[in-house]
Write an enzyme that holds these catalytic residues in place. Sequence first.
Site, PDB file in Angstrom:
ATOM      1  N   SER A   1       0.739  -1.047  -0.062  1.00  0.00           N
ATOM      2  CA  SER A   1      -0.053   0.009  -0.020  1.00  0.00           C
ATOM      3  C   SER A   1       0.902   1.190   0.184  1.00  0.00           C
ATOM      4  O   SER A   1       1.385   1.402  -0.934  1.00  0.00           O
ATOM      5  CB  SER A   1      -1.066  -0.054   1.229  1.00  0.00           C
ATOM      6  OG  SER A   1      -1.979   1.001   1.101  1.00  0.00           O
TER       7      SER A   1
ATOM      8  N   ASP B   1     -10.357  -5.232  -4.413  1.00  0.00           N
ATOM      9  CA  ASP B   1      -9.720  -3.899  -3.659  1.00  0.00           C
ATOM     10  C   ASP B   1     -10.361  -2.718  -3.839  1.00  0.00           C
ATOM     11  O   ASP B   1     -10.480  -2.355  -5.147  1.00  0.00           O
ATOM     12  CB  ASP B   1      -8.190  -3.850  -3.956  1.00  0.00           C
ATOM     13  CG  ASP B   1      -7.643  -2.999  -3.103  1.00  0.00           C
ATOM     14  OD1 ASP B   1      -7.962  -2.225  -2.336  1.00  0.00           O
ATOM     15  OD2 ASP B   1      -6.147  -3.289  -3.084  1.00  0.00           O
TER      16      ASP B   1
ATOM     17  N   HIS C   1      -8.143  -4.971   0.016  1.00  0.00           N
ATOM     18  CA  HIS C   1      -6.927  -4.351   0.437  1.00  0.00           C
ATOM     19  C   HIS C   1      -6.242  -4.806   1.777  1.00  0.00           C
ATOM     20  O   HIS C   1      -5.044  -4.868   1.568  1.00  0.00           O
ATOM     21  CB  HIS C   1      -6.886  -2.877   0.433  1.00  0.00           C
ATOM     22  CG  HIS C   1      -6.102  -1.801   0.423  1.00  0.00           C
ATOM     23  ND1 HIS C   1      -5.556  -1.555  -0.716  1.00  0.00           N
ATOM     24  CD2 HIS C   1      -5.260  -1.084   1.200  1.00  0.00           C
ATOM     25  CE1 HIS C   1      -4.304  -0.811  -0.656  1.00  0.00           C
ATOM     26  NE2 HIS C   1      -4.259  -0.674   0.665  1.00  0.00           N
TER      27      HIS C   1
END
Length: 416
Positions: free
Chosen positions: A180, A356, A388
């Site tokens: 991320s 996601d 995610h």
Amino acid sequence: MKSVLLLVVPFMVALLFVPQKEHNTCRSYFGYFNTFFSSDCYYNPDIDDDILGIIQRHVGVHETHEVQTEDGYLLTLFRIPRQNPKGVIFFQHSLATDARTWISQYNESVAFLFWRAGYDVWLGNTRGNHFCKKHVSLDPTEATFWNFTFHEIGYYDNHASIKYVKEHTGGSKIIYVGYSLGATSGTVYASIRDKDAADSVKLMVLMTPTSHSQFNCTSFLKYPFFIFYNLQGIVNFTDPLFVVNRQDAWYVKIVRFLATHFSCKKCVLYFLHLFFGSSKYDIEPDLINMFIRVHGSEYPLKITYHYYQVYAVDGKFRRYHYGEERNLLLYGDKEPTPYPLENIKVPVYIMHGENDNLDCPDAAEKLYNMLPKNTTIYGKLMVEGYNHLDFSHGRHRNEKVYSKILQLLDKINLND
């Protein structure tokens, strides 16, 4: 009937917040409704321990290092050393977390998986988080300390950390795994420090890179995105007031207490789905309290606002937009400078989730297609059913994500 309800309802409500002193972990979500008497529940010392205690319990060796960036921030790195390793691997965490992300799955933690596979494991931390609130001249109570986005993390933090790790492990190239925010900053680093990255990094694994997403994603976050984007010029996002997740903040303590002691843990998952996407592989019941414990590390809202600029405008991966006048001074143009993805020379392997809602599949594909062809020689992977958060705590994460990375590394090592 009313008298019965008056007795039963308060009791049922009280059960939602049963203190979990001895039993802090359950093998089923139902077990959390009665942790004292459920045979599914037990005490796990990892939940109440610090990062070094956890590493010591499961591996037995660890080191702590301090790195200074070019702009004066002091970063803490944790190492799980290996004699004669297959390679050196550096993990960079996501937003609102820190190095604890990689040791928060007990004995099956990602860091331990790679260490047992023969790798010298380094866990990075970015400026301002739980382990990195030091600077050579600035104090965390000053606004200037928090004046940064993922740009500075990529340009300064990743550069300093990778350089340090390389120098302390014999000078060979390392493997970078970013998740991320760690993937976003890794992309920044590889594009604007392209020569250094090419000299220091053997492979860059970018998991859910969140660099080109737009509002076509279905995350509930689109609504605060809209609000924050329209606060431009009204709110000073570099003010210390706008630092999220301060460990001593009253709201952080309340939220963590309620989430930890809240018996309906499934409700926590449903809340997470609003922001991060639905999942076929939700967090295992025995990991949910550890997940709550490690998620919460300080960061400035300016990082979030930088992401908002990408999401809200046109999905372009660019430097921070300060307004036309200041952009002209900083970038020589009224618009922020796009990150030069064409400069990336390091082989890149992109992983993203089918469900996601922060880094939508089309956004990950867009980044992949914009990279130079000679950097995508190892391809990409979309993980079916993953959202995610699943890349850190989803069921079968080692099988679906990290074993794939290990297989790729074995392939690369054989070809060297």
